[in-house]
Scaffold this motif. Structure first.
Motif: not given
Length: 178
Positions: A16-17, A23-26, A33-41, A158-159
């Protein structure tokens, strides 16, 4: 020696961490944008689970076992509150906890079904984001933007890089114990 349940909890917490960190680095300097962050994570998580059947099984079981599912819900509830509080200002932490129960069930459901000629990764990503973002009452046009946004990244690569980093970290920790 640690009990197996503690090892699994530690592994789940580490993954999780790392997902949040990667994702934060990416997205650093790309979008806040919080929605795009959620989507990416979440898309990263779907791709990691798709790398092989053993990973899929670990991920799916982590959502089923009491200790690990509690750990996931607690970590992700806090994250969801920070991401969606502005969009859903009337909700408190308990409300986000309930929404996390729903979205984690959605995540587990999509992870459990392998991609195939009948269900591509692109279709899985779109279906997951349409379903999970609707829980947070994200408008349809914003959902479609999120689907398009994550399509601009090579999440398979990335995965794999994320998983390789986790394995390297665990190998280093193993050396410390020997």
């Amino acid at each position: 020696m640690l009990p197996r349940k503690d090892i699994l909890c530690g592994l789940v917490q580490l993954v999780i961490e790392r997902q949040f960190e990667v994702t934060g680095q990416l997205l650093h300097g790309v979008t806040d944008d919080q929605v795009l962050l959620y989507a990416s994570e979440t898309v990263l998580q779907l791709h990691i689970a798709e790398l092989n059947e053993n990973l899929r099984e670990v991920y799916c079981n982590a959502y089923l076992f009491s200790r690990t599912s509690t750990l996931i819900r607690q970590a992700v509830t806090d994250k969801m509150e920070s991401l969606f509080k502005e969009r859903r200002p009337g909700l408190g932490i308990k409300d986000f906890y309930k929404l996390e129960i729903a979205t984690s069930s959605i995540m587990r459901g999509f992870m459990a079904v392998p991609c195939s000629m009948w269900f591509s990764m692109e279709e899985k990503v779109a279906a997951f984001l349409e379903t999970s973002l609707a829980v947070y009452r994200v408008p349809e046009d914003k959902i479609q933007r999120a689907i398009s946004f994550v399509g601009g990244f090579d999440f398979t690569k990335i995965a794999q890089e994320t998983l390789d980093g986790i394995v390297r970290y665990l190998e280093e920790k193993q050396k410390e114990f020997l």
